[in-house]
Design an enzyme around this catalytic site. Sequence first.
Site, mmCIF file in Angstrom:
data_model
loop_
_atom_site.group_PDB
_atom_site.id
_atom_site.type_symbol
_atom_site.label_atom_id
_atom_site.label_comp_id
_atom_site.label_asym_id
_atom_site.label_seq_id
_atom_site.Cartn_x
_atom_site.Cartn_y
_atom_site.Cartn_z
ATOM 1 N N CYS A 52 0.325 -2.202 -9.484
ATOM 2 C CA CYS A 52 1.430 -1.262 -9.257
ATOM 3 C C CYS A 52 2.693 -1.952 -9.756
ATOM 4 O O CYS A 52 2.612 -2.814 -10.639
ATOM 5 C CB CYS A 52 1.521 -0.828 -7.795
ATOM 6 S SG CYS A 52 1.815 -2.154 -6.616
ATOM 7 N N TRP A 53 3.849 -1.591 -9.242
ATOM 8 C CA TRP A 53 5.087 -2.150 -9.790
ATOM 9 C C TRP A 53 5.183 -3.658 -9.553
ATOM 10 O O TRP A 53 5.367 -4.443 -10.479
ATOM 11 C CB TRP A 53 6.289 -1.427 -9.197
ATOM 12 C CG TRP A 53 7.619 -2.079 -9.456
ATOM 13 C CD1 TRP A 53 8.564 -2.382 -8.543
ATOM 14 C CD2 TRP A 53 8.161 -2.482 -10.725
ATOM 15 N NE1 TRP A 53 9.663 -2.970 -9.141
ATOM 16 C CE2 TRP A 53 9.433 -3.041 -10.485
ATOM 17 C CE3 TRP A 53 7.684 -2.452 -12.039
ATOM 18 C CZ2 TRP A 53 10.253 -3.560 -11.492
ATOM 19 C CZ3 TRP A 53 8.489 -2.961 -13.051
ATOM 20 C CH2 TRP A 53 9.759 -3.503 -12.768
#
Length: 348
Positions: free
Chosen positions: A95-96
């Site tokens: 994810c980020w």
Amino acid sequence: MAEQLISLDDFWSLRDQLPMIDARSESEFAQSNIPGSYNFPILNDEERIVVGTLYKEKGSEEATLKGFELVGPRFHLILKAVLRKFPDKKIIVYCWRGGMRSQILSWLLTMVGFEVYRLTGGYKTYRTFTFNSVRKQRSLLILGGKTGTGKTRLLKELQVRGEQIIDLEGLANHKGSSFGSIGQQPQPTVEQFENLFAEELRQLDASLPIWVENESKKIGRTILPQEFYHQMLAAPLIDILKTEQERIALIAEEYAILPNDELIMAVLRLKKRLGGLRTSQAIEAIVDGNHEAWISNMLIYYDKAYSFDLEKHALGRTIQLNLCGIDTETSIKKLLEAKTHLYGKRTN
């Protein structure tokens, strides 16, 4: 099965063996991603805004609970979709920042028997690498020449001969002129272009020179990293010379087959620079199928633009190479001789 946390170094070896899932929202993924990854959002765009706002106003615990409330009803749908797509049950997730969203996805997938490798630091770690990579100092050799000299074809042929090249126009999905987007896929965002660019650079030997086609700072809507563009301006440039008839013939080969309406739109985008009369003449020639006429008309503008661009390059670092009437085999031989003159006999 338990997940395994992996570093970016581990990631490079695994990514050629395993599929990748990006757990970020759809707009984050569309903006930029690790090339080749698939998007399975844990929170979609609207949900991400809700959770983010709650985090700022009431803190982590409230935001976390809200996140599970929103995504929980979709857990079974996410699992079914991933199982259909990846029946081998081995996956890389990110994810980020390698935080909650990829943790949740990893937890879900391990519950149904997936072997999960989660990227520590997430996409941010990867993006830091690509950002820095495209701005590093490189040994470059610039392949220049007016429109229609066949630079891209020669670049591809050099690659076939084992030379290191970067096809910036190919990465940008644009041929670098008003006509450059015709027949091309949509351009990547600037960030995604840099990701693709870095992926190419990573495959090359940093100790050896890289052939790059001469470009302006912008290729369509894509903007080259400033540091790399300045390296291009300072690097040796081989300026290819071809006759006007050779150039017109090559351009006609590539563009005469394209739809007239798209060619006309490209001409109209240049109207302010061409002037009303020349614009009308070019459009009339396109409608009449007189390709030599409209192409020669366009070359008046593009030749001036190229001469102006050539003046930006470092003084004394341009070599003119006459390839008029010469076949591809001989042209490549002459280009390699010029490379040896500039960089010695370092080989790929």
